[in-house]
Design an enzyme around this catalytic site. Structure first.
Site, mmCIF file in Angstrom:
data_model
loop_
_atom_site.group_PDB
_atom_site.id
_atom_site.type_symbol
_atom_site.label_atom_id
_atom_site.label_comp_id
_atom_site.label_asym_id
_atom_site.label_seq_id
_atom_site.Cartn_x
_atom_site.Cartn_y
_atom_site.Cartn_z
ATOM 1 N N SER A 1 44.515 28.099 47.150
ATOM 2 C CA SER A 1 43.750 28.031 48.431
ATOM 3 C C SER A 1 43.290 26.731 48.683
ATOM 4 C CB SER A 1 42.480 28.717 48.166
ATOM 5 O OG SER A 1 41.886 28.691 47.219
ATOM 6 N N GLU B 1 40.647 23.986 50.604
ATOM 7 C CA GLU B 1 39.296 23.788 51.741
ATOM 8 C C GLU B 1 39.513 22.836 52.552
ATOM 9 O OE1 GLU B 1 35.659 24.370 49.162
ATOM 10 O OE2 GLU B 1 34.893 22.606 50.150
ATOM 11 N N TYR C 1 30.816 24.753 55.915
ATOM 12 C CA TYR C 1 29.715 24.927 56.823
ATOM 13 C C TYR C 1 28.497 23.755 56.423
ATOM 14 C CZ TYR C 1 25.846 26.078 59.253
ATOM 15 O OH TYR C 1 24.552 25.849 59.881
ATOM 16 N N HIS D 1 32.913 29.152 55.180
ATOM 17 C CA HIS D 1 32.008 29.011 54.508
ATOM 18 C C HIS D 1 30.585 29.443 54.975
ATOM 19 C CE1 HIS D 1 33.800 26.130 51.339
ATOM 20 N NE2 HIS D 1 34.694 26.889 51.673
ATOM 21 N N ARG E 1 24.308 29.568 49.206
ATOM 22 C CA ARG E 1 23.006 29.192 49.631
ATOM 23 C C ARG E 1 23.086 27.972 50.238
ATOM 24 N NH1 ARG E 1 18.827 26.295 45.736
ATOM 25 N NH2 ARG E 1 20.257 24.498 46.155
ATOM 26 N N ASP F 1 22.543 23.633 50.740
ATOM 27 C CA ASP F 1 21.625 22.507 49.982
ATOM 28 C C ASP F 1 20.368 22.590 50.845
ATOM 29 O OD1 ASP F 1 22.793 21.973 47.527
ATOM 30 O OD2 ASP F 1 24.164 20.985 48.649
ATOM 31 N N ALA G 1 22.089 32.441 47.143
ATOM 32 C CA ALA G 1 23.177 33.050 47.326
ATOM 33 C C ALA G 1 23.174 34.609 47.015
ATOM 34 C CB ALA G 1 24.421 32.371 46.915
ATOM 35 N N TYR H 1 29.568 27.371 38.350
ATOM 36 C CA TYR H 1 29.338 25.944 38.100
ATOM 37 C C TYR H 1 29.508 25.831 36.331
ATOM 38 C CZ TYR H 1 27.145 25.520 42.782
ATOM 39 O OH TYR H 1 26.944 25.602 44.253
ATOM 40 N N HIS I 1 24.831 24.205 37.796
ATOM 41 C CA HIS I 1 24.402 23.697 38.931
ATOM 42 C C HIS I 1 23.265 22.689 38.641
ATOM 43 C CE1 HIS I 1 21.896 23.790 42.634
ATOM 44 N NE2 HIS I 1 23.180 23.745 43.325
ATOM 45 N N LYS J 1 24.917 37.208 41.259
ATOM 46 C CA LYS J 1 25.886 37.058 42.484
ATOM 47 C C LYS J 1 26.950 38.039 42.318
ATOM 48 C CE LYS J 1 26.218 32.350 42.545
ATOM 49 N NZ LYS J 1 26.584 31.003 43.123
ATOM 50 N N GLN K 1 33.762 7.237 46.734
ATOM 51 C CA GLN K 1 33.641 8.571 47.306
ATOM 52 C C GLN K 1 33.239 9.742 45.985
ATOM 53 O OE1 GLN K 1 37.006 10.568 48.975
ATOM 54 N NE2 GLN K 1 35.697 10.865 50.957
ATOM 55 N N PHE L 1 30.157 11.720 45.323
ATOM 56 C CA PHE L 1 30.057 13.458 45.244
ATOM 57 C C PHE L 1 29.787 13.772 44.001
ATOM 58 C CE2 PHE L 1 34.066 13.999 48.689
ATOM 59 C CZ PHE L 1 33.168 13.469 49.595
ATOM 60 N N HIS M 1 41.746 26.355 43.798
ATOM 61 C CA HIS M 1 41.338 25.916 45.087
ATOM 62 C C HIS M 1 41.201 24.514 45.205
ATOM 63 C CE1 HIS M 1 38.684 26.844 48.535
ATOM 64 N NE2 HIS M 1 37.683 25.798 48.002
HETATM 65 P P1 FAD Z 1 22.740 29.851 44.387
HETATM 66 O O1 FAD Z 1 23.865 30.596 43.607
HETATM 67 O O2 FAD Z 1 21.754 30.414 45.239
HETATM 68 O O3 FAD Z 1 22.253 28.867 43.217
HETATM 69 C C1 FAD Z 1 21.408 27.692 43.715
HETATM 70 C C2 FAD Z 1 20.309 27.170 42.610
HETATM 71 O O4 FAD Z 1 19.436 28.310 42.336
HETATM 72 C C3 FAD Z 1 21.285 27.234 41.184
HETATM 73 O O5 FAD Z 1 20.362 25.975 40.332
HETATM 74 C C4 FAD Z 1 20.613 28.543 40.729
HETATM 75 O O6 FAD Z 1 20.585 28.472 39.261
HETATM 76 C C5 FAD Z 1 19.517 28.526 40.990
HETATM 77 N N1 FAD Z 1 18.928 30.341 41.143
HETATM 78 C C6 FAD Z 1 19.370 31.088 41.899
HETATM 79 N N2 FAD Z 1 19.194 32.339 41.678
HETATM 80 C C7 FAD Z 1 17.878 32.002 41.395
HETATM 81 C C8 FAD Z 1 16.710 32.594 40.910
HETATM 82 N N3 FAD Z 1 16.596 33.988 41.248
HETATM 83 N N4 FAD Z 1 15.558 32.049 40.471
HETATM 84 C C9 FAD Z 1 15.462 30.714 40.057
HETATM 85 N N5 FAD Z 1 16.594 30.132 40.125
HETATM 86 C C10 FAD Z 1 17.868 30.610 40.957
HETATM 87 N N6 FAD Z 1 27.449 23.557 50.500
HETATM 88 C C11 FAD Z 1 27.528 23.309 52.148
HETATM 89 O O7 FAD Z 1 26.233 23.134 52.725
HETATM 90 N N7 FAD Z 1 28.716 23.795 52.801
HETATM 91 C C12 FAD Z 1 29.501 24.211 52.023
HETATM 92 O O8 FAD Z 1 30.488 24.771 52.923
HETATM 93 C C13 FAD Z 1 29.506 24.441 50.702
HETATM 94 N N8 FAD Z 1 30.761 24.834 49.976
HETATM 95 C C14 FAD Z 1 30.785 24.874 48.913
HETATM 96 C C15 FAD Z 1 31.954 25.628 48.245
HETATM 97 C C16 FAD Z 1 32.064 25.518 46.877
HETATM 98 C C17 FAD Z 1 33.318 26.394 46.208
HETATM 99 C C18 FAD Z 1 31.199 24.932 46.037
HETATM 100 C C19 FAD Z 1 30.983 25.005 44.697
HETATM 101 C C20 FAD Z 1 29.765 24.535 46.465
HETATM 102 C C21 FAD Z 1 29.843 24.478 48.251
HETATM 103 N N9 FAD Z 1 28.761 23.910 48.756
HETATM 104 C C22 FAD Z 1 28.646 23.922 49.783
HETATM 105 C C23 FAD Z 1 27.529 23.538 47.925
HETATM 106 C C24 FAD Z 1 26.415 24.555 47.522
HETATM 107 O O9 FAD Z 1 26.030 24.826 48.920
HETATM 108 C C25 FAD Z 1 25.341 23.855 46.879
HETATM 109 O O10 FAD Z 1 25.850 23.599 45.581
HETATM 110 C C26 FAD Z 1 24.148 24.490 46.482
HETATM 111 O O11 FAD Z 1 23.208 23.486 46.113
HETATM 112 C C27 FAD Z 1 23.891 25.927 45.812
HETATM 113 O O12 FAD Z 1 24.702 27.039 46.537
HETATM 114 P P2 FAD Z 1 24.995 28.214 45.722
HETATM 115 O O13 FAD Z 1 25.662 29.183 46.830
HETATM 116 O O14 FAD Z 1 25.747 27.981 44.514
HETATM 117 O O15 FAD Z 1 23.629 28.616 45.450
#
Ligand code: FAD
Length: 286
Positions: A16, A18, A50, A78, A108, A110, A127, A149, A153, A169, A216, A220, A270
């Site tokens: 896939s 991105e 996104y 996304h 989720r 950032d 998330a 991760y 993360h 998740k 870059q 990142f 991916h």
């Molecule tokens: P989560 O899974 O919610 O985790 C976030 C953090 O919270 C982690 O440290 C986790 O351990 C912690 N956590 C989760 N649940 C709990 C809980 N109940 N209590 C305490 N801590 C908890 N970002 C963008 O802005 N746009 C994009 O399009 C984008 N695409 C991405 C695509 C991929 C494949 C990846 C790997 C990342 C992408 N990101 C994107 C980055 C992502 O948004 C960030 O890494 C963000 O900080 C975490 O998102 P997540 O969905 O992994 O969060």
């Protein structure tokens, strides 16, 4: 370390690609040709970021629809939930559904740089809550991918806590996961062993970052917590002013990583294309 990843036959391996929504008119003009080149190798789907780098929701939506219309290949927006309300997310999901979208990368996102607490503002904190909401409101309509991760993360307190989050998740209904990029294959195999021990069987597809630009990549990697092993960093530093040497070395490193992953059971790859066809296609051909 080798994997306990269930082995798939080669025809089941999927790729896939991105993309991000173009940020400039010139970027928008170039994208259709890039997408056409990438579509020629028949990826399983495209995905479109996104919010990353300031892209807006409309840009994500338009890019997804354009890819689907131009190529006939599935494309997934996304969707980040940080700072959003249930009503906003619900409206967006309905729009996606009405437009024929069947796949979403649920994240989720950032926290704004100004956030002071570790908790995200808005009605969704993590998330897994977004995944649950999508399942509650749309059942199995969407195929849902989440982020994984292998190197943890950057905001997680420790690897086990981060893995517990991944488990949540999956329990909430994720169909598959895409990893943050990494350069040490063992990080992925270790993650897959943890999945296996936890009884997690969804496909976890390694995210692959082509190496084309040292500054870059360093930027990142610092932001997302991806480790650049010392030997790679040193070589890239050395080739900073020799673009071809850097590209050749980067291609070798990432080709070897990709082969190791696939040879040991990764279900696909991916590619973070960064809206460039060539680096990804060279890797894909290798
Ligand atoms: P989560 O899974 O919610 O985790 C976030 C953090 O919270 C982690 O440290 C986790 O351990 C912690 N956590 C989760 N649940 C709990 C809980 N109940 N209590 C305490 N801590 C908890 N970002 C963008 O802005 N746009 C994009 O399009 C984008 N695409 C991405 C695509 C991929 C494949 C990846 C790997 C990342 C992408 N990101 C994107 C980055 C992502 O948004 C960030 O890494 C963000 O900080 C975490 O998102 P997540 O969905 O992994 O969060």
């Amino acid at each position: 370390m080798t994997s306990h990843v269930p082995r798939l036959t080669s025809h089941e391996i999927h790729f896939s690609f991105e993309l991000f929504p173009p940020r400039t008119p010139a970027g928008a003009e170039k994208l259709p040709a890039i997408v056409a080149q990438l579509a020629a190798v028949q990826p399983a789907f495209f995905s479109v970021t996104y919010g990353a780098g300031g892209s807006d929701q409309q840009g994500t939506y338009e890019t997804v629809m354009r890819v689907i219309d131009d190529t006939g290949i599935d494309a997934a927006p996304h969707l980040t939930c940080v700072g959003s309300t249930r009503a906003n997310i619900a409206a967006l999901l309905q729009k996606y559904r009405d437009s024929g979208i069947r796949r979403i990368v649920a994240l989720r996102g950032d926290l704004p740089a100004t956030a002071v607490s570790s908790e995200a503002p808005g009605e969704f904190r993590y998330a897994n809550e977004l995944v649950s909401f999508i399942r509650e409101t749309h059942g199995q309509h969407f195929t849902l991918e989440v982020a994984a991760y292998p190197e943890m993360h950057p905001q997680a307190p420790n690897p086990d806590a981060d893995f517990d989050n991944f488990r949540r998740k999956v329990a909430a209904g994720a169909d598959g996961a895409v990893t943050q990029y990494f350069f040490a294959a063992d990080a992925y195999f270790d993650f897959m062993e943890r999945c296996s021990r936890a009884g997690i069987a969804i496909p976890v597809v390694p995210g692959i970052m082509p190496i084309t630009n040292f500054a870059q990549l360093t930027r990142f990697s610092a932001a997302c917590g991806a480790d650049i092993p010392r030997w790679i960093r040193l070589r890239l530093e050395q080739y900073q002013d020799d673009k071809q040497a850097l590209l050749d070395f980067g291609l070798d490193v990432v080709t070897r990583l990709s082969s190791t992953l696939l040879d040991n059971g990764a279900p696909g790859l991916h590619f973070y294309t960064l809206n460039q066809a060539e680096p990804t296609l060279r890797l894909w051909k290798n």
